[in-house]
Scaffold this active site. Structure first.
Site, PDB file in Angstrom:
ATOM      1  N   HIS A 311       0.781  -1.151  -0.137  1.00  0.00           N
ATOM      2  CA  HIS A 311      -0.052  -0.157   0.058  1.00  0.00           C
ATOM      3  C   HIS A 311       0.751   1.128  -0.150  1.00  0.00           C
ATOM      4  CE1 HIS A 311      -3.170   2.875   1.350  1.00  0.00           C
ATOM      5  NE2 HIS A 311      -3.968   1.806   0.795  1.00  0.00           N
ATOM      6  N   ASP A 368      -7.997  -4.725  -0.251  1.00  0.00           N
ATOM      7  CA  ASP A 368      -8.451  -5.053  -1.628  1.00  0.00           C
ATOM      8  C   ASP A 368      -8.489  -6.565  -1.573  1.00  0.00           C
ATOM      9  OD1 ASP A 368      -9.207  -2.597  -2.806  1.00  0.00           O
ATOM     10  OD2 ASP A 368      -7.199  -2.142  -2.967  1.00  0.00           O
TER      11      ASP A 368
END
Length: 436
Positions: A311, A368
């Site tokens: 991320h 996700d």
């Protein structure tokens, strides 16, 4: 608590010049150096591609500590909100700044419920959009059209207009998204029903078939509510920054949010959960084990791209991912769904967490990684994952837009650049340029 201005000074030396810069102290996280005088005092600008180290604003809404894996909305840990709160309560928290009383929340829910209906004229928008249009294209167009249907709510400097726009935006969004899905499926559009919760209305309008009752276990609604909470805000990401940038021109809420939808539609931002499913399907369909696939990732083999890990902000385990992982198991069990992609996902995660290669690169699962599996179990196709992301992110966009509008230090966004093109040159008439 507002940030403390001029908490200390920083001295910058440029050649033989010395410039003293003020700082803004954060209540949590990194303090900021105020570089506004840089160009006027030194003739230089700060070059920061991708804004990796540039704060464009101060904000009281969301705090992230990427190293510690911390996410808080208005000071409340995401873990507590995901377990105890509801999406509309979190929306009100983000927008207003404090948790509401029971009466305040019920009043807010009633106002949203009242505005969920779309007029017949508005519904015609969906009939003229191609059935095969990407849902995000239709969503952006519909949100832009709201500015035409509700002119009384457009003035960003009128508090009553902003309150109305806020309610309209939150209320119409689930109805719009359900209509986009139903039209793509060739099903008749349904009206919202008063008395149902926000999430129940959205799910029923999306999935109920003619002549049939939509009946799912409570865990379905709770899981969908939780997923929206986890996406409700995430500081100054690409789409949120777009909403703020557009709104800085005093653009109304609807068209600013439409800009956020456009930014979110990019595969590097909102499309990651669909890409995760494609990766897991690739592992299954090619008959390779997760361990073999991860070895290919390490060797940078063609076609082996690791999705749903790492991320831009989080350098440890994404706190939202831990919540979603537990949610995935609970939802699939309650719905009686056996998805081998979930088993593959667990194995991929275990390989990554036990391999120094991924740990050293801080490649941990992000939100996700498991989200798409849950949405698929619920019945949503991959094309609808990003609109669901937009629905979840809507309260954050609204809160950030309102904060920006009310910021006395706010200015219209106008980044600088460092020009690296050609110097001045004279125009050459067309006949003298040769035939090449």
């Amino acid at each position: 608590m507002a940030a403390a201005e001029n908490a200390s000074k920083v001295r910058l030396k440029v050649g033989d010049k010395s410039l003293e810069l003020a700082t803004t102290r954060a209540t949590a996280g990194a303090d900021g150096i105020v570089i506004s005088p840089l160009m006027s005092r030194t003739g230089l600008v700060a070059l920061d591609p991708g804004y990796l180290n540039t704060a464009a604003c101060t904000s009281e809404i969301t705090f992230i500590d990427g190293d510690a894996g911390v996410l808080r909305y208005r000071g409340y840990p995401i873990e507590q909100l995901a377990e105890r709160s509801t999406f509309l309560e979190v929306a009100l928290l983000l927008i207003r700044g404090d948790l509401p009383s029971r009466a305040e929340l019920e009043g807010f829910e009633a106002r949203i419920d009242k505005h969920m209906y779309l007029s017949d004229d508005f519904r015609q928008i969906f009939s003229v959009m191609p059935r095969r249009a990407h849902p995000m294209a239709t969503l952006g167009a519909a949100i832009n059209m709201m500015a035409g249907f509700y002119p009384e709510s457009l003035d960003p400097l009128d508090p009553s207009a902003v309150r109305l726009a806020t309610a309209l935006m939150l209320a119409k969004m689930p109805t719009i998204i359900s209509y986009i899905y139903r039209r793509a499926q060739g099903n008749a559009l349904l009206y919202p029903q008063q008395g149902q919760s926000y999430i129940q209305n959205f799910a029923r309008m999306t999935f109920q078939l003619p002549g049939e009752r939509f009946d799912v276990p409570d865990v379905f609604y709770r899981a969908l509510d939780t997923l929206l909470i986890l996406h409700a805000d995430h500081e100054q990401n690409c789409s949120t920054s777009s909403v703020r940038m557009i709104g800085s021109a005093r653009t109304n809420l609807f068209m600013s949010v439409a800009g956020g939808v456009a930014a979110l539609s990019g595969p590097l931002h909102g499309g990651a959960n669909e890409s995760v499913l494609e990766m897991l399907s690739h592992i299954r369909d090619n008959g390779i084990s997760p361990k073999e696939f991860m070895a290919k990732v390490k060797n940078k083999s063609a076609g082996a791209r690791l999705m749903g890990f790492g991320h831009r902000v989080y350098k440890s385990y994404d706190p939202r991912a831990a919540i979603v992982k537990k949610l995935a198991d609970a939802v699939l069990e309650a719905l009686g769904v056996r998805d081998e992609l979930l088993d593959i996902a667990h194995e991929v995660e275990q390989v990554a967490l036990s391999d120094d290669y991924f740990a050293e690169r801080r490649l941990y699962p992000n939100v996700d990684f498991y989200t798409g599996i849950i949405y698929r179990a619920m019945g949503f196709p991959g094309s609808m994952f990003t609109p669901l992301f937009a629905l979840g992110r809507l309260p954050g966009w609204i809160a950030q837009w309102r904060e920006m509008i009310n910021d006395p230090a706010g200015r219209i966004g106008r980044p600088r650049q460092v020009y690296v093109g050609l110097g001045e040159r004279d125009y050459v008439p067309l006949g003298e340029r040769g035939d090449d």
